[in-house]
Every structure is written in C-alpha cells, then in structure tokens.
Scaffold this motif. Structure first.
Motif, short mmCIF file in Angstrom:
data_model
loop_
_atom_site.label_atom_id
_atom_site.label_comp_id
_atom_site.label_asym_id
_atom_site.label_seq_id
_atom_site.Cartn_x
_atom_site.Cartn_y
_atom_site.Cartn_z
N ARG A 3 -8.31 -12.13 2.26
CA ARG A 3 -7.08 -11.64 2.88
C ARG A 3 -5.89 -12.49 2.41
NH1 ARG A 3 -7.71 -8.41 7.67
NH2 ARG A 3 -9.87 -7.79 7.87
N ILE A 4 -4.80 -11.85 2.03
CA ILE A 4 -3.65 -12.54 1.47
C ILE A 4 -2.72 -12.99 2.58
CG2 ILE A 4 -1.66 -12.33 -0.07
CD1 ILE A 4 -3.20 -10.22 -1.61
N MET A 5 -2.75 -14.30 2.88
CA MET A 5 -1.82 -14.90 3.85
C MET A 5 -1.72 -14.11 5.15
SD MET A 5 1.40 -16.45 1.72
CE MET A 5 1.16 -17.57 0.34
N GLU A 6 -2.85 -13.64 5.63
CA GLU A 6 -2.79 -12.86 6.88
C GLU A 6 -2.20 -13.69 8.01
OE1 GLU A 6 -5.72 -10.26 9.82
OE2 GLU A 6 -6.52 -11.22 8.03
N TRP A 7 -2.40 -14.99 7.99
CA TRP A 7 -1.88 -15.86 9.03
C TRP A 7 -0.35 -15.79 9.13
CZ3 TRP A 7 1.32 -19.26 6.54
CH2 TRP A 7 1.06 -19.50 5.19
N ALA A 8 0.32 -15.53 7.99
CA ALA A 8 1.78 -15.46 8.00
C ALA A 8 2.29 -14.20 8.69
CB ALA A 8 2.32 -15.53 6.58
N GLY A 9 1.41 -13.21 8.82
CA GLY A 9 1.81 -11.97 9.46
C GLY A 9 1.63 -11.96 10.96
N LEU A 94 2.18 -0.27 4.72
CA LEU A 94 1.25 -0.52 3.62
C LEU A 94 2.08 -0.72 2.35
CD1 LEU A 94 -1.54 2.14 4.27
CD2 LEU A 94 -1.34 -0.18 5.16
N ALA A 95 1.87 -1.85 1.68
CA ALA A 95 2.68 -2.19 0.50
C ALA A 95 1.78 -2.50 -0.69
CB ALA A 95 3.57 -3.40 0.81
N ALA A 96 2.23 -2.09 -1.87
CA ALA A 96 1.43 -2.27 -3.09
C ALA A 96 1.28 -3.75 -3.41
CB ALA A 96 2.10 -1.55 -4.26
N GLU A 97 0.04 -4.18 -3.52
CA GLU A 97 -0.24 -5.58 -3.78
C GLU A 97 0.34 -6.05 -5.13
OE1 GLU A 97 -4.13 -8.50 -4.42
OE2 GLU A 97 -4.39 -6.39 -3.97
N ASP A 98 0.28 -5.19 -6.14
CA ASP A 98 0.73 -5.60 -7.47
C ASP A 98 2.24 -5.72 -7.59
OD1 ASP A 98 0.86 -2.81 -7.15
OD2 ASP A 98 0.88 -2.47 -9.29
N ILE A 99 2.97 -5.24 -6.58
CA ILE A 99 4.43 -5.34 -6.58
C ILE A 99 4.93 -6.39 -5.58
CG2 ILE A 99 6.59 -4.10 -6.09
CD1 ILE A 99 5.26 -1.57 -7.10
N PRO A 104 2.72 -16.48 -4.43
CA PRO A 104 2.73 -16.99 -3.05
C PRO A 104 4.06 -16.80 -2.31
CG PRO A 104 1.61 -18.54 -4.48
CD PRO A 104 2.21 -17.51 -5.38
N VAL A 105 5.18 -16.94 -3.02
CA VAL A 105 6.48 -16.79 -2.37
C VAL A 105 6.69 -15.36 -1.89
CG1 VAL A 105 8.98 -16.92 -2.70
CG2 VAL A 105 7.50 -18.70 -3.66
N LEU A 106 6.43 -14.39 -2.78
CA LEU A 106 6.56 -12.99 -2.39
C LEU A 106 5.56 -12.63 -1.30
CD1 LEU A 106 7.08 -11.11 -5.80
CD2 LEU A 106 8.75 -11.41 -3.95
N SER A 107 4.35 -13.12 -1.42
CA SER A 107 3.33 -12.81 -0.42
C SER A 107 3.77 -13.29 0.96
CB SER A 107 1.99 -13.47 -0.80
OG SER A 107 1.49 -12.94 -2.01
#
Length: 280
Positions: A3-9, A94-99, A104-107
């Motif tokens: 999971r990509i930085m789920e904690w930040a959400g 829902l957002a495109a992961e590749d964009i 890390p900054v964008l994530s």
C-alpha cells in the motif's frame, strides 16, 4: 505491491493538519479556476450538495462522471456554493498510480488529498480496490471515472471499466450512485495544446457545464440473482482468476458487473445528450 503511504491518508495523521492544509489549498485552486478564471454552470447542483452534506448516516455515496481532462478533479467541485475546502466533506477519488504516485512527494501530496492509487490494467481485485471498499464501508463519498482514461472528443460515453460496478456490488451497504456529466474542461486543459502537450497552466475565459443527474437505484440482491441465472447459459470465456463473491463464480460476477456498468453508461449518455441541447 504494498500500500502506497496509506498512513498519510488517515484523518488523524499529524492531527489532521496536513490533510486540511492540502484540501484548503487545492480547494482554493479549484474555486479560482472554476469560478473566477472561467464560467461554470451547474444543473441540479442541489441534489449533489444534499447528498454530500446530509445523506443518511452510514450510507456511502459514489459519484461517477465522464473524464475530459486531468483537471476534472478537483476543479469540477469548485463551483459556487460547494464545500470544496472542507476536508471532512471532500470526496475520496480513484487516481492513476502512474500519474499521481510517481514519487514519494507526489504520493504524500495526493494521499493527503484523499486519493486512492489505482494501477491501470491491474484488475478490479487489485489491492487498493479493497481500500476503496473500506472507504465505502465507512459511509464515505468516493468519486470515480469509470471510462478509465481522458477523452476530449465529443463522442458517446465509452464502455465502462468494471471496477466501479464491482465496488457498488461488493460494498456492505449499497452506495447511492450519482451520475454527473461535464463539458468544457477539454478547453481549460487541452491534451494537445502546444507541440502535442498540455498547457503549463489552466486556460481561462472558457465555459464549463456540469449536469448532475438523479441517483441510480440498484437492487443488488435482485441483480445478483439475474446474473446467476444468465451465467448458466454462457459459453466458457477467458478468465481473470477472480476470487468467488459469495455464491457467484467469475462468470456470474462478470454478468453482474456488465449489467451495472451498462446501466451507468446509459444514464451518462442521456446526460451527455441533454447537455448538448440548447436552452430555450
């Protein structure tokens, strides 16, 4: 993939201050583009506002729309009277992961902005779809672009991806599904502006039109039964390795998701045609 930085959400991340700051900044940007730099008209805005502010407790909301530019979200929520800067009322999307999650900054930024990363081509049972289901289980508002990619041509709504349909069917409480069609964002952020690229900043003095439909009702138990009956008569086809969904195998699930998707596509197409009619 983890999971990509789920904690930040999470709303309690650093006391919620980073999320509120990002939502306020992005909301202010959306207001400026939609209401100051351009002219935005919204039909049936009260239906959307009422569902965002005061739908029944525990009942999730899914808004679905066509996808005309990379600015659709958040600018489509920047019209006058919408609580764009309220972090508690703002949508998940829902957002495109590749964009949106390339580094890390964008994530971190997009996580604070209540975005859920989705891998294009990753299927409807990819890991972060479970995260979207968690948001619906909490009674939250989720926005999706079920066409799956930007289309700036004035053409009929394309066949929808099945991810949104699967979320509607699998949510513990059936969401309220609200269709929205918009037009004009392709002029604010054209894909082929200079040398085949987007402009560096949004364009201005354009007309944006947003048409909010009425909620689409889905009797999921009845649709499941219909799908089970329909699937018995189908010939074998390529399978994706989906896990069982209750008593439904992959064939029945496919019938169910196609049915739900076609209903949404039909309503969005009616809104598109309605939006092309000049007002008397």
């Amino acid at each position: 993939m983890g999971r990509i930085m789920e904690w930040a959400g999470r709303p309690n991340h650093l006391g919620g201050l980073p999320r509120k700051t990002v939502i306020m900044a992005v909301g202010t940007f959306a207001k400026a583009v939609a209401s100051l730099l351009n002219s935005t008209s919204v039909d049936n805005a009260d239906t959307l506002l009422n569902l965002v502010r005061s739908r029944p407790p525990g009942v999730p909301l899914i808004t679905v729309s066509n996808h005309m530019s990379t600015l659709d979200d958040p600018v489509m929520w920047g019209f006058k009277g919408f609580p764009t800067c309220n972090a508690d009322l703002q949508r998940w999307v829902l957002a495109a992961e590749d964009i949106c999650f390339k580094n890390p900054v964008l994530s971190y930024f997009f996580r604070l902005g209540k975005c859920i990363p989705i891998t294009r081509g990753g299927g409807i049972y990819q890991e972060h779809m479970n995260e979207a289901l968690d948001r619906l289980s909490n009674g939250d508002w989720l926005h999706t672009f079920p066409e799956g990619k930007v289309c700036q041509e004035d053409e009929p709504i394309r066949r929808l991806k099945w991810g949104t349909a699967s979320l509607i069917a699998r949510a513990p409480v059936t969401p309220i599904v609200l269709p929205i069609f918009h037009h004009g964002f392709q002029k604010v952020m054209p894909e082929n502006y200079i040398f085949g690229k987007r402009p560096p900043i949004p364009l201005w003095k354009k007309d944006i039109k947003i048409i909010v439909g009425e909620p689409i009702e889905f009797d999921i138990p009845k649709l499941k039964q219909t799908a089970l009956l329909t699937s018995k008569d189908l010939l074998p086809f390529q399978k994706y390795g989906w896990p069982p969904f209750g008593e439904m195998d992959e064939v029945a699930q496919r019938c169910l998701y196609i049915d739900i998707s076609e209903r949404i596509q039909s309503v969005l197409e009616r809104l598109r045609i309605l939006g092309r009619k000049p007002k008397l």
